[in-house]
Each structure stands twice: as C-alpha cells, then as structure tokens.
Design a protein around this motif. Structure first.
Motif, mmCIF file in Angstrom:
data_model
loop_
_atom_site.group_PDB
_atom_site.id
_atom_site.type_symbol
_atom_site.label_atom_id
_atom_site.label_comp_id
_atom_site.label_asym_id
_atom_site.label_seq_id
_atom_site.Cartn_x
_atom_site.Cartn_y
_atom_site.Cartn_z
ATOM 1 N N ASN A 91 0.835 -1.203 0.000
ATOM 2 C CA ASN A 91 0.000 0.000 0.000
ATOM 3 C C ASN A 91 0.872 1.257 0.000
ATOM 4 O OD1 ASN A 91 -1.918 1.941 0.347
ATOM 5 N ND2 ASN A 91 -2.560 1.278 2.398
ATOM 6 N N GLY A 92 0.847 1.979 -1.090
ATOM 7 C CA GLY A 92 1.613 3.223 -1.186
ATOM 8 C C GLY A 92 0.784 4.458 -0.853
ATOM 9 N N ASP A 93 -0.491 4.238 -0.479
ATOM 10 C CA ASP A 93 -1.388 5.372 -0.204
ATOM 11 C C ASP A 93 -1.275 5.845 1.247
ATOM 12 O OD1 ASP A 93 -2.491 5.684 -2.716
ATOM 13 O OD2 ASP A 93 -4.199 4.352 -2.325
ATOM 14 N N PHE A 94 -1.880 6.990 1.514
ATOM 15 C CA PHE A 94 -1.907 7.541 2.867
ATOM 16 C C PHE A 94 -3.208 7.184 3.587
ATOM 17 C CE2 PHE A 94 1.401 10.089 0.895
ATOM 18 C CZ PHE A 94 2.373 10.061 1.893
ATOM 19 N N VAL A 95 -3.937 6.218 3.062
ATOM 20 C CA VAL A 95 -5.112 5.673 3.743
ATOM 21 C C VAL A 95 -4.971 4.155 3.784
ATOM 22 C CG1 VAL A 95 -6.721 7.529 3.190
ATOM 23 C CG2 VAL A 95 -6.419 5.645 1.572
ATOM 24 N N ALA A 96 -5.570 3.533 4.801
ATOM 25 C CA ALA A 96 -5.517 2.078 4.924
ATOM 26 C C ALA A 96 -6.475 1.432 3.925
ATOM 27 C CB ALA A 96 -5.885 1.664 6.343
ATOM 28 N N HIS A 97 -6.117 0.254 3.446
ATOM 29 C CA HIS A 97 -6.956 -0.525 2.551
ATOM 30 C C HIS A 97 -7.027 -1.961 3.059
ATOM 31 C CE1 HIS A 97 -6.966 2.650 -0.471
ATOM 32 N NE2 HIS A 97 -5.654 2.666 -0.486
ATOM 33 N N THR A 98 -7.843 -2.759 2.376
ATOM 34 C CA THR A 98 -7.801 -4.202 2.573
ATOM 35 C C THR A 98 -7.814 -4.854 1.188
ATOM 36 O OG1 THR A 98 -10.189 -4.700 2.522
ATOM 37 C CG2 THR A 98 -9.246 -3.987 4.655
ATOM 38 N N ALA A 99 -7.371 -6.092 1.139
ATOM 39 C CA ALA A 99 -7.603 -6.949 -0.031
ATOM 40 C C ALA A 99 -8.452 -8.086 0.521
ATOM 41 C CB ALA A 99 -6.291 -7.464 -0.605
ATOM 42 N N THR A 100 -9.743 -8.086 0.120
ATOM 43 C CA THR A 100 -10.726 -8.981 0.722
ATOM 44 C C THR A 100 -11.387 -9.828 -0.364
ATOM 45 O OG1 THR A 100 -11.136 -7.318 2.428
ATOM 46 C CG2 THR A 100 -12.810 -9.051 2.153
ATOM 47 N N ALA A 101 -11.247 -11.136 -0.247
ATOM 48 C CA ALA A 101 -11.838 -12.026 -1.257
ATOM 49 C C ALA A 101 -13.352 -11.930 -1.199
ATOM 50 C CB ALA A 101 -11.382 -13.464 -1.031
ATOM 51 N N ARG A 102 -13.978 -11.829 -2.349
ATOM 52 C CA ARG A 102 -15.435 -11.731 -2.438
ATOM 53 C C ARG A 102 -16.108 -12.940 -1.783
ATOM 54 N NH1 ARG A 102 -17.808 -7.080 -3.587
ATOM 55 N NH2 ARG A 102 -16.439 -6.686 -5.356
ATOM 56 N N ASP A 103 -15.478 -14.108 -1.879
ATOM 57 C CA ASP A 103 -16.067 -15.331 -1.308
ATOM 58 C C ASP A 103 -15.699 -15.531 0.170
ATOM 59 O OD1 ASP A 103 -13.438 -16.179 -1.274
ATOM 60 O OD2 ASP A 103 -13.747 -17.886 -2.630
ATOM 61 N N GLY A 104 -15.006 -14.553 0.779
ATOM 62 C CA GLY A 104 -14.674 -14.642 2.189
ATOM 63 C C GLY A 104 -13.470 -15.516 2.513
ATOM 64 N N ALA A 105 -12.769 -16.002 1.501
ATOM 65 C CA ALA A 105 -11.643 -16.907 1.747
ATOM 66 C C ALA A 105 -10.483 -16.233 2.484
ATOM 67 C CB ALA A 105 -11.145 -17.500 0.426
ATOM 68 N N TRP A 106 -10.290 -14.941 2.259
ATOM 69 C CA TRP A 106 -9.221 -14.218 2.960
ATOM 70 C C TRP A 106 -9.544 -12.732 3.026
ATOM 71 C CZ3 TRP A 106 -7.751 -11.396 -1.258
ATOM 72 C CH2 TRP A 106 -7.717 -12.036 -2.499
#
Ligand SMILES: [Cu+2]
Length: 107
Positions: free
Chosen positions: A53-68
């Motif tokens: 993440n190179g941004d100044f805000v937090a993100h997530t990478a969230t699987a649509r199927d809930g796997a991770w």
C-alpha cells in the motif's frame, strides 16, 4: 572427444531446466491512488501474492467469497499464498469500488 563434451553440456542444461518450474514465485500488486495495480493478476498454486500500500489511507484486499481478508495499513503490505485453482474477485472493504481479480492456475 569433441562430441562427448557437447553431449555433457546439453545434459547439464536439460537438468537445470527440469529443476526450475516448481519454484513458487511472489507476485507483487501495488495499491496506489485507490487502485490495485495491476487489477488483474495470474498466479500459480503455491505462489505468494503480496500487496504493498503506497497510499496515505488504509486498505484491505478482501476475497469476495470470504476466503481471505488482508489488512493493508498505510505504507504497509500484506500477503497470502494461493492455495487452490480458481478465479477470485476481491475488493477493499474501506473503498468497495476498489476491485481486483486473481486467476490461480495449476502449479
Ligand atoms: Cu481501500
């Protein structure tokens, strides 16, 4: 004599080529200006996927199927290992219009 030497070299090259394909790779995805880049990635089972993440805000990478669900803090990174073959849509829980896709191919 000369023919024997050539054959030995060919055998050595063939042995190296056969050893390479099983090695897992790390596939890197940048998160920049509220986008996953690249948004589409192709990996193989056993590969690691790392988001930075190179941004100044937090993100997530969230699987649509809930796997991770990977937290991506400001200027931080997160990773998963591709466990099985499939097509995975993912998004950011903080910014649901941030979307990405990963194709996981057999090893
Ligand atoms: Cu986000």
């Amino acid at each position: 004599m000369r023919r024997t030497l050539t054959l030995s070299i060919l055998l050595a090259v063939a042995t190296c080529a056969a050893a390479a394909p099983d090695a897992a790779e790390t596939v890197r995805i940048n998160v920049d200006k509220l986008r996953f880049a690249p948004a589409e990635a192709t990996v193989h089972v056993g590969d690691e996927i790392e988001w930075t993440n190179g941004d100044f805000v937090a993100h997530t990478a969230t699987a649509r199927d809930g796997a991770w669900d990977v937290a991506l803090p400001v200027k931080g990174s997160g990773r998963i290992v591709a466990q099985q073959v499939g097509e995975i849509d993912y998004f950011c829980r903080v910014h649901p219009n941030m979307r990405g896709h990963i194709s996981v191919k057999p090893k």
